[in-house]
Design an enzyme around this catalytic site. Structure first.
Site, PDB file in Angstrom:
ATOM      1  N   ASN A 259      35.713  26.486 -59.352  1.00 56.35           N
ATOM      2  CA  ASN A 259      36.690  26.565 -58.257  1.00 56.35           C
ATOM      3  C   ASN A 259      37.071  25.143 -57.785  1.00 56.35           C
ATOM      4  O   ASN A 259      36.268  24.445 -57.171  1.00 56.35           O
ATOM      5  CB  ASN A 259      36.051  27.390 -57.118  1.00 56.35           C
ATOM      6  CG  ASN A 259      36.965  27.535 -55.905  1.00 56.35           C
ATOM      7  OD1 ASN A 259      37.800  26.685 -55.631  1.00 56.35           O
ATOM      8  ND2 ASN A 259      36.776  28.628 -55.171  1.00 56.35           N
TER       9      ASN A 259
ATOM     10  N   ASP B  30      27.001  29.867 -52.919  1.00 58.34           N
ATOM     11  CA  ASP B  30      27.663  31.164 -52.852  1.00 58.34           C
ATOM     12  C   ASP B  30      28.041  31.353 -51.405  1.00 58.34           C
ATOM     13  O   ASP B  30      27.293  30.997 -50.491  1.00 58.34           O
ATOM     14  CB  ASP B  30      26.762  32.298 -53.331  1.00 58.34           C
ATOM     15  CG  ASP B  30      27.607  33.542 -53.598  1.00 58.34           C
ATOM     16  OD1 ASP B  30      28.491  33.471 -54.469  1.00 58.34           O
ATOM     17  OD2 ASP B  30      27.417  34.563 -52.924  1.00 58.34           O
TER      18      ASP B  30
END
Ligand code: IMP
Length: 193
Positions: free
Chosen positions: A10, A72
């Site tokens: 990402n 996360d």
């Protein structure tokens, strides 16, 4: 300069990590799996942020044997009983974030149950030793999406003590205050010991 592998593809997250580490004055070279020619991603089938964060870190640590950092993260929305949480990236299917944010604020129109929080768990693996660092940012869901900076749910998240969304307050604000910045600050303290 020490090389650390950041276990994500990402681009927004990689840039945020780089910006936050610069702001924290931590001198490391962050390299991504793509820099090493790897486009594979592990299956995130954990049930918690910790598990998913570990799955990502371990996958790339085993592959490249470099000190590896992974995160996360997700948003928990009171109106949806704490969802989407670890499923934030996949919430509402294939909708764009622009449409998702409009959908959520439309569904919540008129509701006073607007509490929300961003969560981040960082996993760091070096020499087979695993450590976890958590950051939580509390706030509420805005009446409508606003602002162009950041990513994901930033246009609809208003941090406690502020009147503008994270996307309006911008990247510099996020680098100081976000759930990711809070977790990375804890990691940096350990890292510099
Ligand atoms: P992950 O890559 O599995 O950690 O996915 C986390 C998802 O949570 C992202 O794709 C976004 O939907 C959401 N999210 C996490 N952090 C942020 C943030 O800082 N701003 C906006 N959305 C975020």
């Amino acid at each position: 300069m020490k090389k650390i592998l950041i276990a994500t593809g990402n681009a927004h997250k990689i840039q945020e990590f780089k910006d936050i580490l610069k702001y924290l004055n931590v001198e490391v070279e962050l390299i991504s799996p793509k820099d090493l020619g790897s486009y594979e991603e592990p299956i995130e089938n954990g049930k918690t942020y910790e598990e998913n964060s570990y799955i990502k870190a371990k996958f790339f640590y085993d592959k490249f044997h470099l000190p590896t950092i992974a995160d996360d993260s997700g948003v928990e929305i009171d109106f949806y009983d704490g969802k989407p949480g670890i499923y934030s990236a996949r919430f509402l299917g294939d909708m764009s974030y622009r449409d998702r944010n409009i959908y959520i604020t439309n569904e919540m129109k008129g509701s006073e149950n607007r509490g929300a929080s961003f969560h981040c768990v960082i996993t760091y693996i070096e020499n087979d030793i695993v450590n976890y660092y958590k950051g939580i940012l509390y706030g509420k869901i805005a009446n409508e999406p606003k602002g162009d900076e950041g990513f994901g749910y930033d246009p609809i998240f208003i941090c406690n003590g502020f009147n503008s969304t994270n996307a309006e307050l911008g990247q510099d604000f996020k680098n100081h205050h976000s759930h990711r910045a809070l977790a990375l600050r804890k990691w940096a303290k350990d890292f510099e010991k």
